[in-house]
Design an enzyme around this catalytic site. Structure first.
Site, mmCIF file in Angstrom:
data_model
loop_
_atom_site.group_PDB
_atom_site.id
_atom_site.type_symbol
_atom_site.label_atom_id
_atom_site.label_comp_id
_atom_site.label_asym_id
_atom_site.label_seq_id
_atom_site.Cartn_x
_atom_site.Cartn_y
_atom_site.Cartn_z
ATOM 1 C CG ASP A 193 57.821 -35.094 -17.819
ATOM 2 O OD1 ASP A 193 57.275 -35.112 -16.689
ATOM 3 O OD2 ASP A 193 58.244 -34.053 -18.343
ATOM 4 C CG HIS A 204 52.627 -32.572 -18.629
ATOM 5 N ND1 HIS A 204 52.648 -31.323 -19.206
ATOM 6 C CD2 HIS A 204 53.803 -32.700 -17.944
ATOM 7 C CE1 HIS A 204 53.788 -30.730 -18.907
ATOM 8 N NE2 HIS A 204 54.501 -31.533 -18.140
ATOM 9 C CB ILE A 235 50.093 -27.482 -20.455
ATOM 10 C CG1 ILE A 235 51.094 -27.825 -19.342
ATOM 11 C CG2 ILE A 235 49.155 -26.359 -20.027
ATOM 12 C CD1 ILE A 235 52.040 -26.677 -19.005
ATOM 13 N N GLY A 264 56.833 -29.642 -22.574
ATOM 14 C CA GLY A 264 57.679 -28.839 -23.452
ATOM 15 C C GLY A 264 58.573 -29.695 -24.329
#
Length: 289
Positions: free
Chosen positions: A191, A196, A211, A214
């Site tokens: 990902d 990120h 961040i 998830g």
């Protein structure tokens, strides 16, 4: 252009073939913080050392993922406003530590919550072992299409996740390792969203720093639940469902709160400890008791 319900429902998604190695399996575990607290612990070494390597079942979410078809203009989705809302995993057989798998996809349903409330998209991915045709895992992904409500679809009938018990405190709380470089490692499992890693992109999205993925803290929670409920035997995990409710920052303290519901059945949520914010809710974990 509004969301095209008929075109999405009839969309043909070609199966994806994905070959992964033992190195990928070890890298996935490192991306969840395995070995961060004690790199010599036998409980962690089995996920990151080739000597007696086993795969974490949550690694399935990184394998044979669909291409970004939903971003194609023909479907009418405002892809920039799409959020990963829920993730579920049903484990049928233990994931091999290496091999070739095939991802098979379907669009299950789209619910229209209204022009100002968005839409909810349900998709399923089945992961099949290419060597023998065995079904390894079934995954459900729920996407919140914030900019695509009001297309004229049905609004009722969406599955409702099970809430955690509200009448009693959690039975257990487990701290999660969340190193500051967690997202930098996890992204190497596939990902590469710049949200990120790139501070400029994160700022544009409204965050003061990048961040955490998830699915990274989803995997971290799964690892903790395997240790707490399955006697650290990943082959006993059968189901792992969650709803993402708030962003997580790399490095911030996290903990899992879990409730025993019945034999082989638990509820859980994940909390950002210092902020006291629930970042995963409606968690459900089923396992072989």
């Amino acid at each position: 252009m509004p969301l095209d319900y008929a075109k999405l429902k009839s969309m043909r998604i070609e199966p994806v073939r994905h070959t992964y190695t033992r190195r990928d399996t070890m890298l996935y575990a490192l991306g969840l913080g395995v070995g961060a607290d004690d790199p010599t612990a036998a409980s962690d070494l089995k996920y990151i050392y080739e000597k007696s390597l086993v795969a974490l079942p949550m690694q399935a979410v990184t394998l044979a993922a669909a291409p970004l078809l939903l971003a194609e203009p023909e479907f009418g989705i405002n892809y920039k406003l799409l959020l990963h809302a829920e993730q579920s995993l049903l484990v049928h057989k233990p994931l091999p530590v290496e091999g070739t798998v095939i991802g098979e996809f379907s669009v299950d349903e789209i619910y229209d919550k209204g022009a100002s409330k968005g839409a909810i998209l349900y998709m399923t991915r089945k992961l099949v072992d290419a060597s023998n045709g065995d079904l390894l895992a079934t995954m459900s992904v729920v996407s919140f299409l914030r900019g695509d409500g009001g297309f004229g679809g049905k609004s009722e009938g969406a599955p409702k996740p099970r809430p955690v018990p509200a009448d009693r405190a959690a039975d257990h709380s487990v701290a999660l390792a969340n190193p500051r470089n967690q997202a930098l490692i996890y992204r190497l499992s596939g990902d590469y969203n710049p949200l990120h890693i790139d501070p400029e992109i994160a700022a544009i999205a409204g965050f003061n720093r990048p961040i955490l993925h998830g699915l990274c803290h989803y995997g971290m929670a799964g690892r903790a639940l395997i240790a707490a409920l399955c006697d650290d035997d990943p082959s006993r995990l059968q189901r792992l469902d969650t709803r993402f409710t708030s962003p997580v920052y790399p490095g911030e303290p996290l903990h899992v709160e879990l409730w025993n519901i019945a034999a082989g059945d638990a509820s859980f949520r994940v909390v950002a400890s210092e902020r006291n914010v629930v970042v995963q809710d409606f968690g459900r974990c089923e396992y072989r008791a």
